[in-house]
Write an enzyme that holds these catalytic residues in place. Structure first.
Site, PDB file in Angstrom:
ATOM      1  N   HIS A  17       0.842  -1.200   0.000  1.00 21.64           N
ATOM      2  CA  HIS A  17       0.000   0.000   0.000  1.00 21.64           C
ATOM      3  C   HIS A  17       0.878   1.251   0.000  1.00 21.64           C
ATOM      4  O   HIS A  17       0.642   2.194  -0.750  1.00 21.64           O
ATOM      5  CB  HIS A  17      -0.887   0.040   1.248  1.00 21.64           C
ATOM      6  CG  HIS A  17      -1.974  -0.981   1.298  1.00 21.64           C
ATOM      7  ND1 HIS A  17      -2.170  -1.810   2.372  1.00 21.64           N
ATOM      8  CD2 HIS A  17      -2.950  -1.311   0.415  1.00 21.64           C
ATOM      9  CE1 HIS A  17      -3.223  -2.588   2.151  1.00 21.64           C
ATOM     10  NE2 HIS A  17      -3.703  -2.316   0.966  1.00 21.64           N
ATOM     11  N   LYS A  41     -16.303  -6.494   5.760  1.00 24.16           N
ATOM     12  CA  LYS A  41     -15.303  -7.162   4.926  1.00 24.16           C
ATOM     13  C   LYS A  41     -14.556  -8.255   5.703  1.00 24.16           C
ATOM     14  O   LYS A  41     -13.978  -7.997   6.760  1.00 24.16           O
ATOM     15  CB  LYS A  41     -14.306  -6.128   4.381  1.00 24.16           C
ATOM     16  CG  LYS A  41     -13.391  -6.726   3.324  1.00 24.16           C
ATOM     17  CD  LYS A  41     -12.498  -5.673   2.696  1.00 24.16           C
ATOM     18  CE  LYS A  41     -11.474  -6.334   1.794  1.00 24.16           C
ATOM     19  NZ  LYS A  41     -10.542  -5.390   1.207  1.00 24.16           N
ATOM     20  N   ARG A  92      -2.275  -5.680  -8.521  1.00 24.89           N
ATOM     21  CA  ARG A  92      -1.342  -6.788  -8.306  1.00 24.89           C
ATOM     22  C   ARG A  92      -1.526  -7.816  -9.418  1.00 24.89           C
ATOM     23  O   ARG A  92      -1.775  -7.448 -10.550  1.00 24.89           O
ATOM     24  CB  ARG A  92      -1.587  -7.406  -6.927  1.00 24.89           C
ATOM     25  CG  ARG A  92      -1.156  -6.503  -5.795  1.00 24.89           C
ATOM     26  CD  ARG A  92      -1.693  -6.964  -4.464  1.00 24.89           C
ATOM     27  NE  ARG A  92      -3.136  -6.798  -4.428  1.00 24.89           N
ATOM     28  CZ  ARG A  92      -3.886  -6.950  -3.349  1.00 24.89           C
ATOM     29  NH1 ARG A  92      -3.325  -7.272  -2.209  1.00 24.89           N
ATOM     30  NH2 ARG A  92      -5.186  -6.771  -3.393  1.00 24.89           N
ATOM     31  N   SER A 130      -3.203  -7.657   2.754  1.00 23.52           N
ATOM     32  CA  SER A 130      -3.477  -7.538   4.187  1.00 23.52           C
ATOM     33  C   SER A 130      -3.910  -8.883   4.750  1.00 23.52           C
ATOM     34  O   SER A 130      -3.517  -9.261   5.859  1.00 23.52           O
ATOM     35  CB  SER A 130      -4.578  -6.510   4.436  1.00 23.52           C
ATOM     36  OG  SER A 130      -4.187  -5.252   3.961  1.00 23.52           O
TER      37      SER A 130
END
Ligand code: ADP
Length: 163
Positions: A17, A41, A92, A130
């Protein structure tokens, strides 16, 4: 004055990030990192919105023109409110593509004045996410070098105490 938004959940932020934010800061006059509340999420974030914002503020303190704020609204509405003309996302491996392409199309439909732009992840961070960081840390593995040191410390601390 060109202003961009870098949105995400950042639970927690990673060096991937940070790389995207730094590169965006080299292109735009101002970059606003927009941290989504994202209560649903992945079964709910590990870190609170205040913690996620604080991690990013500390990691971007050296970057002029970068600010961090939480949000819980439509991204295009936030862009309009803050007078940002671009949404900058990191891209990505191919797995990101379909989801990002869909979001970009929908945001374009909602507001054509806001452009979505992608910055390609560097090879070192291509497979960094993450969720992978949390999974490694949960099993006692080291994520040093994948997240800033202050995030690493808080992550180990949080997982030791249990969720
Ligand atoms: P994640 O997809 O890991 O849950 P976020 O929702 O916080 O993360 O992602 C915010 C943005 O950062 C997305 O555009 C995502 O593609 C990008 N991003 C996440 N990890 C990386 C990375 N390692 N390198 C480049 N961009 C990344």
């Amino acid at each position: 004055m060109k202003r961009a938004l870098c949105p995400g959940t950042f639970d927690p932020m990673t060096n991937g990030h940070l790389d995207i934010i730094e590169r965006a800061a080299g292109i735009f006059d101002e970059v606003i990192v927009a941290v989504a509340l994202s209560p649903d999420k992945g079964g709910g974030p590990l870190f609170t919105i205040d913690e996620r914002v604080a991690f990013l503020r500390e990691a971007t303190a050296h970057l002029a023109g970068v600010s961090v704020r939480p949000f819980d609204s439509l991204l295009v509405d936030l862009a309009r409110e803050l007078d940002a003309t671009a949404i900058v996302k990191g891209l990505r491996a191919v797995t990101d593509f379909e989801r990002e392409f869909q979001m970009a199309q929908l945001n374009y439909r909602l507001d054509r004045a806001v452009e979505t732009m992608f910055i390609v992840a560097i090879p070192d961070y291509m497979y960094l996410s993450s969720s992978a960081v949390k999974e490694i840390a949960e099993h006692g593995g080291s994520v040093k070098g994948l997240v800033p040191d202050h995030v690493n410390e808080r992550l180990v601390d949080r997982l030791r105490k249990g969720r």
